[in-house]
Write a protein that holds these residues in place. Structure first.
Motif, PDB file in Angstrom:
ATOM      1  N   PHE A  21       0.877  -1.129   0.090  1.00  0.00           N
ATOM      2  CA  PHE A  21      -0.014  -0.012   0.017  1.00  0.00           C
ATOM      3  C   PHE A  21       0.791   1.375  -0.085  1.00  0.00           C
ATOM      4  N   LEU A  22       1.932   1.283   0.763  1.00  0.00           N
ATOM      5  CA  LEU A  22       2.891   2.475   0.757  1.00  0.00           C
ATOM      6  C   LEU A  22       3.417   2.880  -0.690  1.00  0.00           C
ATOM      7  N   ASP A  23       3.885   1.837  -1.222  1.00  0.00           N
ATOM      8  CA  ASP A  23       4.451   1.889  -2.444  1.00  0.00           C
ATOM      9  C   ASP A  23       3.432   2.526  -3.361  1.00  0.00           C
ATOM     10  N   PHE A  24       2.209   2.144  -3.532  1.00  0.00           N
ATOM     11  CA  PHE A  24       1.322   2.720  -4.190  1.00  0.00           C
ATOM     12  C   PHE A  24       0.979   4.058  -3.902  1.00  0.00           C
ATOM     13  N   TRP A  25       0.765   4.178  -2.536  1.00  0.00           N
ATOM     14  CA  TRP A  25       0.195   5.589  -1.973  1.00  0.00           C
ATOM     15  C   TRP A  25       1.200   6.833  -2.280  1.00  0.00           C
ATOM     16  N   LEU A  26       2.457   6.266  -2.129  1.00  0.00           N
ATOM     17  CA  LEU A  26       3.512   7.337  -2.213  1.00  0.00           C
ATOM     18  C   LEU A  26       3.788   8.036  -3.857  1.00  0.00           C
ATOM     19  N   ARG A  27       3.264   6.824  -4.772  1.00  0.00           N
ATOM     20  CA  ARG A  27       3.406   7.146  -6.084  1.00  0.00           C
ATOM     21  C   ARG A  27       2.017   7.853  -6.727  1.00  0.00           C
ATOM     22  N   LEU A  28       1.158   8.144  -5.935  1.00  0.00           N
ATOM     23  CA  LEU A  28      -0.254   8.766  -6.276  1.00  0.00           C
ATOM     24  C   LEU A  28       0.177   9.959  -6.955  1.00  0.00           C
ATOM     25  N   PRO A  29      -0.684  10.504  -8.184  1.00  0.00           N
ATOM     26  CA  PRO A  29      -0.269  11.883  -8.803  1.00  0.00           C
ATOM     27  C   PRO A  29      -1.128  12.730  -7.881  1.00  0.00           C
ATOM     28  N   ARG A  30      -0.739  13.908  -8.014  1.00  0.00           N
ATOM     29  CA  ARG A  30      -1.411  14.959  -6.977  1.00  0.00           C
ATOM     30  C   ARG A  30      -1.323  16.258  -7.860  1.00  0.00           C
ATOM     31  N   ALA A  31      -2.124  17.417  -7.359  1.00  0.00           N
ATOM     32  CA  ALA A  31      -2.436  18.698  -7.998  1.00  0.00           C
ATOM     33  C   ALA A  31      -1.480  19.683  -7.625  1.00  0.00           C
ATOM     34  N   ASN A  32      -0.071  19.244  -7.107  1.00  0.00           N
ATOM     35  CA  ASN A  32       0.936  19.969  -7.104  1.00  0.00           C
ATOM     36  C   ASN A  32       0.570  21.303  -5.914  1.00  0.00           C
ATOM     37  N   GLY A  33      -0.138  21.121  -5.153  1.00  0.00           N
ATOM     38  CA  GLY A  33      -0.524  22.267  -4.371  1.00  0.00           C
ATOM     39  C   GLY A  33      -1.829  23.278  -4.917  1.00  0.00           C
ATOM     40  N   GLU A  34      -2.150  22.972  -6.113  1.00  0.00           N
ATOM     41  CA  GLU A  34      -3.111  23.667  -6.638  1.00  0.00           C
ATOM     42  C   GLU A  34      -4.535  23.109  -6.389  1.00  0.00           C
ATOM     43  N   PRO A  35      -5.874  23.780  -6.539  1.00  0.00           N
ATOM     44  CA  PRO A  35      -6.939  23.218  -6.146  1.00  0.00           C
ATOM     45  C   PRO A  35      -7.283  22.084  -7.270  1.00  0.00           C
ATOM     46  N   ALA A  36      -7.898  20.691  -6.852  1.00  0.00           N
ATOM     47  CA  ALA A  36      -8.222  19.669  -7.579  1.00  0.00           C
ATOM     48  C   ALA A  36      -9.024  20.138  -8.846  1.00  0.00           C
ATOM     49  N   GLU A  37      -8.674  19.580 -10.051  1.00  0.00           N
ATOM     50  CA  GLU A  37      -9.315  19.862 -11.119  1.00  0.00           C
ATOM     51  C   GLU A  37     -10.475  19.059 -11.481  1.00  0.00           C
ATOM     52  N   VAL A  38     -10.311  18.073 -10.719  1.00  0.00           N
ATOM     53  CA  VAL A  38     -11.548  16.742 -10.633  1.00  0.00           C
ATOM     54  C   VAL A  38     -12.041  16.794  -9.327  1.00  0.00           C
ATOM     55  N   ASP A  39     -13.593  16.792  -9.223  1.00  0.00           N
ATOM     56  CA  ASP A  39     -14.290  16.650  -8.296  1.00  0.00           C
ATOM     57  C   ASP A  39     -13.358  15.586  -7.465  1.00  0.00           C
ATOM     58  N   PRO A  40     -13.171  15.694  -6.204  1.00  0.00           N
ATOM     59  CA  PRO A  40     -12.494  14.724  -5.388  1.00  0.00           C
ATOM     60  C   PRO A  40     -13.379  13.956  -4.635  1.00  0.00           C
ATOM     61  N   GLY A  41     -14.709  13.840  -4.955  1.00  0.00           N
ATOM     62  CA  GLY A  41     -15.911  13.080  -4.604  1.00  0.00           C
ATOM     63  C   GLY A  41     -15.938  11.781  -5.467  1.00  0.00           C
ATOM     64  N   THR A  42     -15.204  11.829  -6.575  1.00  0.00           N
ATOM     65  CA  THR A  42     -15.415  10.684  -7.516  1.00  0.00           C
ATOM     66  C   THR A  42     -14.273   9.846  -7.462  1.00  0.00           C
ATOM     67  N   PRO A  43     -14.515   8.610  -6.976  1.00  0.00           N
ATOM     68  CA  PRO A  43     -13.353   7.428  -6.784  1.00  0.00           C
ATOM     69  C   PRO A  43     -12.842   7.409  -8.186  1.00  0.00           C
ATOM     70  N   GLU A  44     -11.648   6.857  -8.416  1.00  0.00           N
ATOM     71  CA  GLU A  44     -11.074   6.607  -9.309  1.00  0.00           C
ATOM     72  C   GLU A  44     -10.557   5.086  -9.464  1.00  0.00           C
ATOM     73  N   PRO A  45     -10.531   4.256 -10.374  1.00  0.00           N
ATOM     74  CA  PRO A  45      -9.943   2.865 -10.300  1.00  0.00           C
ATOM     75  C   PRO A  45      -8.649   2.907  -9.465  1.00  0.00           C
ATOM     76  N   ILE A  46      -8.199   1.826  -8.767  1.00  0.00           N
ATOM     77  CA  ILE A  46      -6.890   1.954  -8.108  1.00  0.00           C
ATOM     78  C   ILE A  46      -6.218   0.895  -8.341  1.00  0.00           C
ATOM     79  N   GLY A  47      -4.789   0.448  -8.472  1.00  0.00           N
ATOM     80  CA  GLY A  47      -4.095  -0.652  -8.610  1.00  0.00           C
ATOM     81  C   GLY A  47      -2.631  -0.407  -8.575  1.00  0.00           C
ATOM     82  N   LEU A  48      -1.937  -1.498  -8.166  1.00  0.00           N
ATOM     83  CA  LEU A  48      -0.658  -1.370  -8.152  1.00  0.00           C
ATOM     84  C   LEU A  48      -0.052  -1.851  -9.559  1.00  0.00           C
ATOM     85  N   GLY A  49      -0.817  -2.445 -10.526  1.00  0.00           N
ATOM     86  CA  GLY A  49       0.121  -3.075 -11.684  1.00  0.00           C
ATOM     87  C   GLY A  49       0.813  -4.164 -11.802  1.00  0.00           C
TER      88      GLY A  49
END
Length: 255
Positions: A227-255
């Protein structure tokens, strides 16, 4: 000229007792090169206005309730708007998950029959959670309250006594009701100082905690690494407000 590799950013660690530690989670983050920025809002430590300088934030547990009418509880719950708006990786563990659920408008409270989960209890990944990584089948719990699933969140794992055990909200916020951070020393301390709680309905005796750790802790340890390996690689908005509604979950996976 080749670029100089950047050092990993610190992870914000939010603790709720004077002598609490991030336990095994802290050890695994340090192994990955991440410094720990430990804050204790209960004792006056401020929380940052942005997580632009952090790799993410982890809010840990504690004996208090997210329903308590304490200023630091309210401020901490309100502060969760910062990582959510920035889509910064956020993880709440036990109390931290309940705080996140409350921030998102969900109810937190005990079962009507008063049953608690103190010890090792079964966990089952939902269809939404199966793509994340290999979930442990039995996990360590220490709580008498649970949370309703927030609107717009995806349920990742469920239990028998407290159904909602893990959820994802938006692309990078997660709440786990169970404990992934406990070292053996922490378990000895919890089961000694919290001995009175073994009298509560549904709680397991201390010997069962120790037996359970010997049998099941390896699963939790492997889950934590994945989980930590996945969590630490998550893309982010670099401090700017999210462009995507954060209430909409997206598929997750470690690949």
């Amino acid at each position: 000229m080749s670029a100089v590799p950047q050092s990993p950013k610190p992870v914000l660690i939010v603790l709720h007792q004077e002598h609490s530690t991030p336990g095994r989670v802290g050890h695994r983050l340090a192994e990955r090169g991440h410094p720990l920025d430990i804050r204790r809002p209960r004792f006056g430590d401020p929380l940052p206005d942005t997580l632009a300088d952090h790799a993410g934030a982890i809010v840990f547990g504690g004996p208090m309730s997210s329903n308590d009418d304490e200023d630091y509880i309210r401020r901490e719950i309100d502060w969760m708007s910062v990582p959510l708006a920035e889509q910064a990786p956020l993880l709440g563990i036990c109390l931290g998950a309940q705080m996140l659920a409350r921030h998102l408008g969900a109810r937190v409270g005990p079962r009507p029959d008063g049953l608690v989960e103190i010890g090792y209890y079964p966990l089952r990944a939902t269809e939404a959670g199966q793509g994340l990584c290999a979930w442990p089948e039995i996990v360590y719990q220490w709580h008498g309250e649970g949370f309703d699933l927030p609107a717009g969140a995806a349920l990742l794992a469920e239990g028998q006594l407290y159904q909602n055990q893990a959820f994802q909200y938006g692309p990078s916020a997660f709440g786990f009701q169970f404990h992934i951070e406990l070292t053996l020393a922490m378990m000895h301390r919890w089961t000694t100082t919290g001995e009175e709680r073994f009298k509560l309905p549904g709680a397991q005796p201390r010997a069962q905690h120790m037996e359970g750790r010997a049998v099941y802790d390896g699963q939790t340890s492997r889950f934590l690494d994945g989980f930590l390996d996945f969590w630490l690689r998550l893309p982010r908005a670099n401090g700017e407000p999210a462009e995507v509604d954060p209430g909409t979950p997206e598929p997750i996976g470690l690949g």
